[in-house]
Write a protein that holds these residues in place. Structure first.
Motif, PDB file in Angstrom:
ATOM      1  N   PHE A  92       0.851  -1.195   0.000  1.00 43.22           N
ATOM      2  CA  PHE A  92       0.000   0.000   0.000  1.00 43.22           C
ATOM      3  C   PHE A  92       0.879   1.235   0.000  1.00 43.22           C
ATOM      4  N   VAL A  93       0.269   2.360  -0.322  1.00 43.25           N
ATOM      5  CA  VAL A  93       0.957   3.645  -0.315  1.00 43.25           C
ATOM      6  C   VAL A  93       0.412   4.454   0.854  1.00 43.25           C
ATOM      7  N   SER A  94       1.306   5.008   1.655  1.00 45.18           N
ATOM      8  CA  SER A  94       0.902   5.828   2.797  1.00 45.18           C
ATOM      9  C   SER A  94       0.088   7.023   2.320  1.00 45.18           C
ATOM     10  N   THR A  95      -1.063   7.219   2.968  1.00 46.34           N
ATOM     11  CA  THR A  95      -1.961   8.308   2.567  1.00 46.34           C
ATOM     12  C   THR A  95      -2.093   9.393   3.627  1.00 46.34           C
ATOM     13  N   VAL A  96      -1.434   9.220   4.771  1.00 47.60           N
ATOM     14  CA  VAL A  96      -1.479  10.220   5.834  1.00 47.60           C
ATOM     15  C   VAL A  96      -0.061  10.535   6.304  1.00 47.60           C
ATOM     16  N   ALA A  97       0.132  11.753   6.759  1.00 41.10           N
ATOM     17  CA  ALA A  97       1.453  12.184   7.234  1.00 41.10           C
ATOM     18  C   ALA A  97       1.568  11.970   8.742  1.00 41.10           C
ATOM     19  N   PRO A  98       2.773  11.614   9.224  1.00 38.52           N
ATOM     20  CA  PRO A  98       2.977  11.487  10.668  1.00 38.52           C
ATOM     21  C   PRO A  98       2.641  12.807  11.368  1.00 38.52           C
ATOM     22  N   PRO A  99       2.063  12.773  12.527  1.00 37.52           N
ATOM     23  CA  PRO A  99       1.954  11.618  13.419  1.00 37.52           C
ATOM     24  C   PRO A  99       0.738  10.732  13.170  1.00 37.52           C
ATOM     25  N   ASP A 100      -0.082  11.033  12.153  1.00 36.36           N
ATOM     26  CA  ASP A 100      -1.192  10.140  11.833  1.00 36.36           C
ATOM     27  C   ASP A 100      -0.646   8.810  11.334  1.00 36.36           C
ATOM     28  N   ARG A 101      -1.466   7.771  11.473  1.00 37.93           N
ATOM     29  CA  ARG A 101      -1.023   6.419  11.118  1.00 37.93           C
ATOM     30  C   ARG A 101      -1.952   5.783  10.100  1.00 37.93           C
ATOM     31  N   ASN A 102      -1.365   5.018   9.187  1.00 36.08           N
ATOM     32  CA  ASN A 102      -2.106   4.169   8.268  1.00 36.08           C
ATOM     33  C   ASN A 102      -2.409   2.879   9.027  1.00 36.08           C
ATOM     34  N   LEU A 103      -3.676   2.559   9.226  1.00 36.07           N
ATOM     35  CA  LEU A 103      -4.011   1.333   9.947  1.00 36.07           C
ATOM     36  C   LEU A 103      -4.036   0.156   8.982  1.00 36.07           C
ATOM     37  N   VAL A 104      -3.421  -0.950   9.404  1.00 34.05           N
ATOM     38  CA  VAL A 104      -3.373  -2.183   8.618  1.00 34.05           C
ATOM     39  C   VAL A 104      -4.005  -3.289   9.459  1.00 34.05           C
ATOM     40  N   TYR A 105      -5.096  -3.860   8.947  1.00 35.33           N
ATOM     41  CA  TYR A 105      -5.816  -4.944   9.620  1.00 35.33           C
ATOM     42  C   TYR A 105      -5.395  -6.266   8.971  1.00 35.33           C
ATOM     43  N   ILE A 106      -4.990  -7.240   9.791  1.00 40.85           N
ATOM     44  CA  ILE A 106      -4.525  -8.529   9.274  1.00 40.85           C
ATOM     45  C   ILE A 106      -5.369  -9.652   9.862  1.00 40.85           C
ATOM     46  N   GLU A 107      -5.888 -10.509   8.983  1.00 38.50           N
ATOM     47  CA  GLU A 107      -6.710 -11.621   9.441  1.00 38.50           C
ATOM     48  C   GLU A 107      -5.829 -12.809   9.817  1.00 38.50           C
ATOM     49  N   ALA A 108      -6.431 -13.750  10.552  1.00 39.03           N
ATOM     50  CA  ALA A 108      -5.675 -14.921  10.991  1.00 39.03           C
ATOM     51  C   ALA A 108      -6.616 -16.096  11.220  1.00 39.03           C
ATOM     52  N   THR A 109      -6.025 -17.285  11.189  1.00 40.77           N
ATOM     53  CA  THR A 109      -6.755 -18.527  11.425  1.00 40.77           C
ATOM     54  C   THR A 109      -5.961 -19.380  12.399  1.00 40.77           C
TER      55      THR A 109
END
Length: 146
Positions: free
Chosen positions: A104-121
């Motif tokens: 992905f490409v970062s869409t917000v500048a620090p100190p804001d954060r790009n949230l990444v949700y990861i699924e699991a089994t």
């Protein structure tokens, strides 16, 4: 079950563990099966597992990535990991897709954060191998800045 995760930093990005992975409560019957938590926070089970809905006590793994706007970031999951219970049991956790795909490409500048949700089994064996209890361990996710 809570999974605390490790990561490697590369260059200017900063990675924060925003939310630990939790599969919530469930009952393992004779044959075992799997429990899956999607990155959109939906939980399903296969096989001989009964999900217990206790105030939605499950959640996907969530990281916050601080990076300059326009930074290309690749996501690389580590290998499947064993989790061990306070009762001597074990199960296997596999990380899956993220809501951002593999890059992905970062869409917000620090100190804001790009949230990444990861699924699991998790793969759960029979009650004899995976008795009731609390299970914990770690998984690995690497964020690579390009």
């Amino acid at each position: 079950m809570f999974c605390f995760c490790s990561f490697r930093l590369s260059g200017q990005i900063q990675v924060y563990n925003e939310q630990p992975l939790s599969f919530g409560s469930f009952i393992v019957k004779d044959a075992g099966g799997t429990v899956h938590v999607s990155y959109s926070a939906e939980r399903t089970a296969t096989g001989d597992i009964i999900l217990i809905n206790q105030s939605e006590n499950f959640s996907p793994l969530v990281y916050g990535i601080e990076a300059p706007i326009g930074t290309l970031i690749h996501i690389q999951n580590g290998p499947d990991m064993k989790m061990y219970g306070d009762n001597g049991g074990e199960l296997t956790v596999s990380l899956g897709a993220s809501d951002k795909g593999t890059s992905f490409v970062s869409t917000v500048a620090p100190p804001d954060r790009n949230l990444v949700y990861i699924e699991a089994t998790i793969s759960v064996n029979s009650r004899n191998i995976t008795p009731p209890g609390n299970y914990a361990g770690s998984v690995s996710v690497t964020f690579i800045q390009e």
